[in-house]
Design a protein around this motif. Structure first.
Motif, mmCIF file in Angstrom:
data_model
loop_
_atom_site.group_PDB
_atom_site.id
_atom_site.type_symbol
_atom_site.label_atom_id
_atom_site.label_comp_id
_atom_site.label_asym_id
_atom_site.label_seq_id
_atom_site.Cartn_x
_atom_site.Cartn_y
_atom_site.Cartn_z
ATOM 1 N N ARG A 20 0.841 -1.216 0.000
ATOM 2 C CA ARG A 20 0.000 0.000 0.000
ATOM 3 C C ARG A 20 0.869 1.256 0.000
ATOM 4 O O ARG A 20 0.454 2.305 -0.490
ATOM 5 C CB ARG A 20 -0.898 0.007 1.236
ATOM 6 N N LYS A 22 3.084 4.134 -0.876
ATOM 7 C CA LYS A 22 3.328 4.712 -2.217
ATOM 8 C C LYS A 22 4.794 4.643 -2.605
ATOM 9 O O LYS A 22 5.139 4.748 -3.773
ATOM 10 C CB LYS A 22 2.794 6.145 -2.306
ATOM 11 N N TYR A 193 -11.214 4.707 -7.932
ATOM 12 C CA TYR A 193 -10.128 4.107 -7.155
ATOM 13 C C TYR A 193 -10.620 3.735 -5.760
ATOM 14 O O TYR A 193 -11.430 4.438 -5.159
ATOM 15 C CB TYR A 193 -8.936 5.062 -7.029
ATOM 16 N N GLY A 199 -3.653 2.328 -5.108
ATOM 17 C CA GLY A 199 -3.438 2.995 -6.397
ATOM 18 C C GLY A 199 -3.781 2.068 -7.544
ATOM 19 O O GLY A 199 -4.575 1.142 -7.395
ATOM 20 N N ASP A 200 -3.183 2.317 -8.699
ATOM 21 C CA ASP A 200 -3.448 1.487 -9.879
ATOM 22 C C ASP A 200 -2.553 0.246 -9.823
ATOM 23 O O ASP A 200 -1.340 0.333 -10.017
ATOM 24 C CB ASP A 200 -3.178 2.285 -11.164
ATOM 25 N N ARG A 204 1.422 -0.230 -10.965
ATOM 26 C CA ARG A 204 2.427 -0.460 -9.920
ATOM 27 C C ARG A 204 3.152 -1.796 -10.146
ATOM 28 O O ARG A 204 4.340 -1.920 -9.860
ATOM 29 C CB ARG A 204 1.780 -0.399 -8.538
ATOM 30 N N LYS A 209 2.713 4.146 -16.254
ATOM 31 C CA LYS A 209 1.949 5.297 -15.710
ATOM 32 C C LYS A 209 0.677 5.494 -16.518
ATOM 33 O O LYS A 209 0.668 5.269 -17.708
ATOM 34 C CB LYS A 209 2.783 6.562 -15.791
#
Ligand code: URA
Length: 209
Positions: A20, A22, A193, A199-200, A204, A209
Motif C-alpha cells: 500500500r 506509495k 479508485y 493505487g493502480d 504499480r 503510468k
C-alpha cells in the motif's frame, strides 16, 4: 449464497501494508503481490475435494487421501491479475492458466472484453479468477459472465483489496460464487479508485503510468 471472506492473516496484513505504501517500488510490489497470492491460495483451496488412496510407506500399507481430480484453472483478469498467478502456481504448480482481457473505459469506467482464452472442459474445473482490485465489480462480473458462458460452474474470485461497492455488485450479479479478499477497504472515490487502496495495481506491478 457464496461466501465473502477476508483473509486477514497477520502475514497477509503485514505484506499488504508494504504494497500500500506509495514508496514501494515495482520490484518489491511485484514480489509481495505474489507472496500474498500464495498465502491466499492456501485458504482459497481449503475445500478442494479429497479422495481415498492407498499408499505403501516404507513401513506399511495405509489408507490416505489425495486431491480428487478436479483440476484448478487460474484465470487472471488482464493485466493486473497476472501479478497474482506465479504466487498461486507456487502452491498449485499443475494448475492451468486461462486469460480474460478486459480494459476499463476511462470515461464510462465500464469494462470492455477483448480477449478470452481458456483450457477445455471448463465445466469440470475449479476456477480461481484473480484480480488484485475489486473496485466497481464491473470487470469481475464480466469475467464471471465470460466463464459461465463457456461452461464454468465452480468459480472463486480472489482479490487483494475489495471495495464494499464491488463486493455488493459481484454478489448481486453472481450470488453463487465465493469471493476472497485480503482486505475490505472503505469506499470508491469519484475516479473509481479504492480508498485507501493501493493505487493502480497494473501500473504499480508493471512500472507504467
Ligand atoms: N483498479 C486499480 O488498479 N486500483 C483501484 O483502486 C481500482 C481499480
Amino acid at each position: 449464497m457464496g461466501k465473502f471472506k477476508v483473509l486477514d492473516h497477520p502475514l497477509i496484513q503485514h505484506k499488504l501494508s508494504i504494497i500500500r505504501d506509495k514508496d514501494c517500488g515495482t520490484r518489491e510490489f511485484r514480489e509481495v503481490v505474489n507472496e500474498i497470492a500464495e498465502l491466499m491460495a492456501y485458504e482459497v483451496s481449503r475445500d478442494m475435494p479429497l479422495e481415498d488412496c492407498v499408499i505403501e510407506t516404507p513401513i506399511a500399507k495405509a489408507k490416505m487421501k489425495h486431491l480428487a481430480g478436479k483440476k484448478v484453472v487460474i484465470v487472471p483478469i488482464l493485466r493486473a491479475g497476472l501479478g497474482m498467478v506465479d504466487g498461486i502456481l507456487e502452491l498449485i504448480p499443475a494448475a492451468k492458466v486461462g486469460h480474460v482481457g478486459m480494459y476499463r473505459d476511462e470515461k464510462t469506467l465500464k469494462p470492455v472484453e477483448y480477449f478470452v482464452k481458456m483450457p477445455d472442459n471448463l465445466a469440470s474445473r475449479e476456477i480461481f479468477i484473480v484480480d488484485p482490485m475489486l473496485a466497481t465489480g464491473g470487470s469481475a462480473i464480466m469475467a464471471v459472465d465470460a466463464l459461465k458462458k463457456r461452461g464454468a460452474v465452480s468459480i472463486k474470485f480472489v482479490c487483494l483489496v475489495a471495495a464494499p461497492e464491488g463486493v455488493k455488485a459481484l454478489r448481486k450479479a453472481h450470488p453463487d460464487i465465493d469471493i476472497f479478499a485480503a482486505a475490505l477497504d472503505d469506499h470508491l472515490n469519484q475516479d473509481g479508485y479504492i480508498v485507501p487502496g493501493l493505487g493502480d495495481a497494473g501500473d504499480r506491478l508493471f512500472g507504467t503510468k
